[in-house]
Design an enzyme around this catalytic site. Structure first.
Site: not given
Length: 586
Positions: A189, A385
């Protein structure tokens, strides 16, 4: 005093009357003037493909007609443009397409879709010619589908491969005392990595390198087919900058002709058998598309496929053409599943993600809809995402090779100024009735208990995300977790690991939806239809837009994009399931 009051009342009344009169004229012009702007296509016409005014797949519809009247949008989305190119293929009045100094804001998957439509147009035997003073890599990719490519004698061509640059702020935070408190799940991330490190982690470098190579491979594969140049030769040209000048570009067969724009137009006249001293008939792709949209306004059939567009960052609220909100998305899915004429639904996603809660609300509505009618997902430039979150439970998922997807991870960022306030002599004290009563304050060091509770929330959303993906994609939790952790994939990579079912564009997804419900003849119906109030109407007026246009003019489009990114960061609330970075390929 009474006389003065009457004078003031009269002035105010006249002002209101004038304002309403002007607004009425604008409305009449908008309603009755639009038809007069539609181009009349003559015999022997060439379409000029200029996509500068087109940015989104879907131009949007509004429940309130006033909003459409005052909207700055031209009412044409990229899907309309692609449909128009398909129609031009069998339009006897259209003889060819001219791609003249085309500069667009399209993403790579969108450029691929246009390119495929142009390739299909060429099968009709009609010509496509391209001219540019300069070619960026993205524009060269699109233009390379042309029969012949022209380049200005003193122009240039950018063909050098892809790169990525990321700024890191760890030292800046220590020097200024402004710290970004990061709470995340997912080793990939990397949206938060610049606040934690001074250099790129191996995990981030690995995924970025793989991503760039995958996108580039898809680009050169298409160029190789169109230009009849081997892929290894194209890579050699890019590596050595062997097409940096018009002469070099022609030597390497990257372009066909070095010439000026007037020579380019003369070549088109020759193809059309028009005298050199006369102009040839041409129509812009936007005007041609508007004409087709007007003609097709009342051609809905009893069998319909709903196409619901989810484009932009995911935020809470109603949503708009460039943002996804649960209001318009839930309403669209509900209307589509209740409408008996609609037999199946295609969810077109072009989003890097955003608000995790909103993503889950939309996911739930897709889940409910899927029990009534099949839902097929078509991915555009991004479905990453939160964008993948709302896609994962569809019956089938289509993506382009260069679609950016995955990024299954969650993070939160909290700015903290406690070190800065301490440095400049500000002290903050809190009084509370219970241990966890205070909300997060950026002016005191983050409380470890608060951090633990927030991390618990991040972990809960991550587990929910992975579970949804596992159930939707018929995988185990462990299988999804191994390819998740926030890592980003291209469409061509995603199909190998089970995140995507097929490589294809929006039309492929629509055909698949029709096949699932066994219908051959059908029309499409676009959603959402956005709900706007009176404030939104007046925000569309020219004088309220002048500030934006003024700033753009003063600081330039690129710098204005930076300001827009900052505004999007400020608008993000709650935990985020969003792409780790923005990708801009030029």
């Amino acid at each position: 005093m009474k006389f003065l009051g009457n004078v003031i009342a009269t002035i105010v009344g006249l002002f209101i009357f004038c304002l309403l009169f002007v607004l009425g004229l604008v409305l009449v012009a908008g309603v009755f003037g639009s038809d007069s702007e539609i181009a009349n296509v003559e015999e022997n016409t060439v379409i000029e493909l200029d996509l500068l005014e087109v940015e989104y797949d879907y131009a949007g519809k509004y429940k309130d007609p006033w909003v459409s009247v005052f909207s700055e949008d031209n009412g044409v989305g990229l899907t309309n443009i692609i449909d128009a190119i398909e129609a031009a293929k069998i339009d006897d009045k259209i003889k060819g397409i001219s791609i003249l100094n085309n500069h667009s804001n399209l993403g790579m998957a969108q450029s691929k879709a246009v390119r495929d439509a142009l390739g299909n147009f060429k099968k009709s035997g009609k010509f496509i010619l391209a001219y540019a003073d300069t070619y960026s890599q993205k524009e060269y990719y699109l233009n390379s589908i042309a029969d012949k490519m022209y380049l200005n004698p003193v122009g240039d061509l950018d063909f050098k491969g892809l790169s990525s640059e990321i700024m890191f702020f760890k030292d800046l935070q220590e020097k200024t005392g402004v710290k970004m408190e990061v709470i995340r799940h997912g080793k990939y991330k990397s949206a938060v990595e610049p606040f934690l490190e001074n250099k790129m982690s191996e995990a981030n470098r690995e995924q970025t390198t793989a991503l760039l190579n995958s996108v580039w491979d898809a680009v050169v594969e298409d160029i190789s087919k169109s230009r009849n140049i081997p892929i290894n030769k194209l890579n050699e040209i890019a590596n050595g900058l062997l097409a940096r000048t018009p002469i070099l570009a022609k030597q390497q067969k990257i372009i066909d002709i070095i010439g000026y724009e007037d020579e380019y137009h003369d070549a088109i006249k020759k193809l059309l058998k028009v005298d050199k001293d006369k102009d040839y008939q041409k129509v812009s792709i936007v005007d041609y598309t508007k004409k087709l949209l007007l003609d097709a306004e009342f051609t809905q059939t009893d069998n319909q496929i709903a196409v619901i567009y989810a484009q932009g960052e995911i935020q809470s609220g109603e949503g708009d053409v460039n943002t996804i909100g649960e209001g318009s998305m839930k309403r669209s899915l509900q209307e589509a599943r209740k409408d008996k004429k609609i037999k199946a639904i295609v969810l077109r996603i072009d989003s890097p993600g955003g608000n995790a809660l909103t993503s889950d609300l939309i996911w739930r509505e897709v889940e409910l809809t899927k029990k009534v009618k099949p839902v097929i997902v078509s991915m555009g430039n991004y479905a990453a995402s939160g964008g993948y979150y709302i896609a994962c439970n569809a019956n089938e998922i289509f993506a382009e090779k260069n679609t950016i997807t995955g990024s299954i991870g969650v993070f939160g960022i909290l700015p903290n100024f406690s070190q800065l306030t301490s440095k400049i002599g500000i002290n903050i004290e809190q009084v509370k009735t219970h241990e966890n009563a205070p909300n997060y304050s950026p002016f005191v060091p983050i409380d470890e208990n608060f951090k633990a509770v927030t991390l618990e929330g991040v972990e809960h959303i991550y587990k929910t995300f992975v579970t949804h993906v596992a159930q939707g994609r018929k995988m185990t939790f462990a299988q999804v977790d191994s390819i998740a952790q926030g890592r980003v994939w291209t469409g061509s990579e995603a199909i190998k690991i089970g995140l995507v079912d097929k490589i294809g564009n929006l039309n492929d997804a629509i055909k698949a939806a029709a096949s699932l419900v066994k219908i051959n003849e059908y029309s499409t119906k676009n959603f959402p239809e956005y709900e706007k109030n009176i404030q939104d109407i007046f925000s569309k007026l020219p004088f309220s837009k002048s500030k934006k246009e003024f700033i753009k003019e003063e600081i330039g489009t690129e710098n204005y994009k930076v300001i827009e990114r900052v505004k999007r960061l400020q608008a993000r609330k709650g935990l985020q399931a969003i792409m780790p970075y923005e990708i801009d390929i030029r």
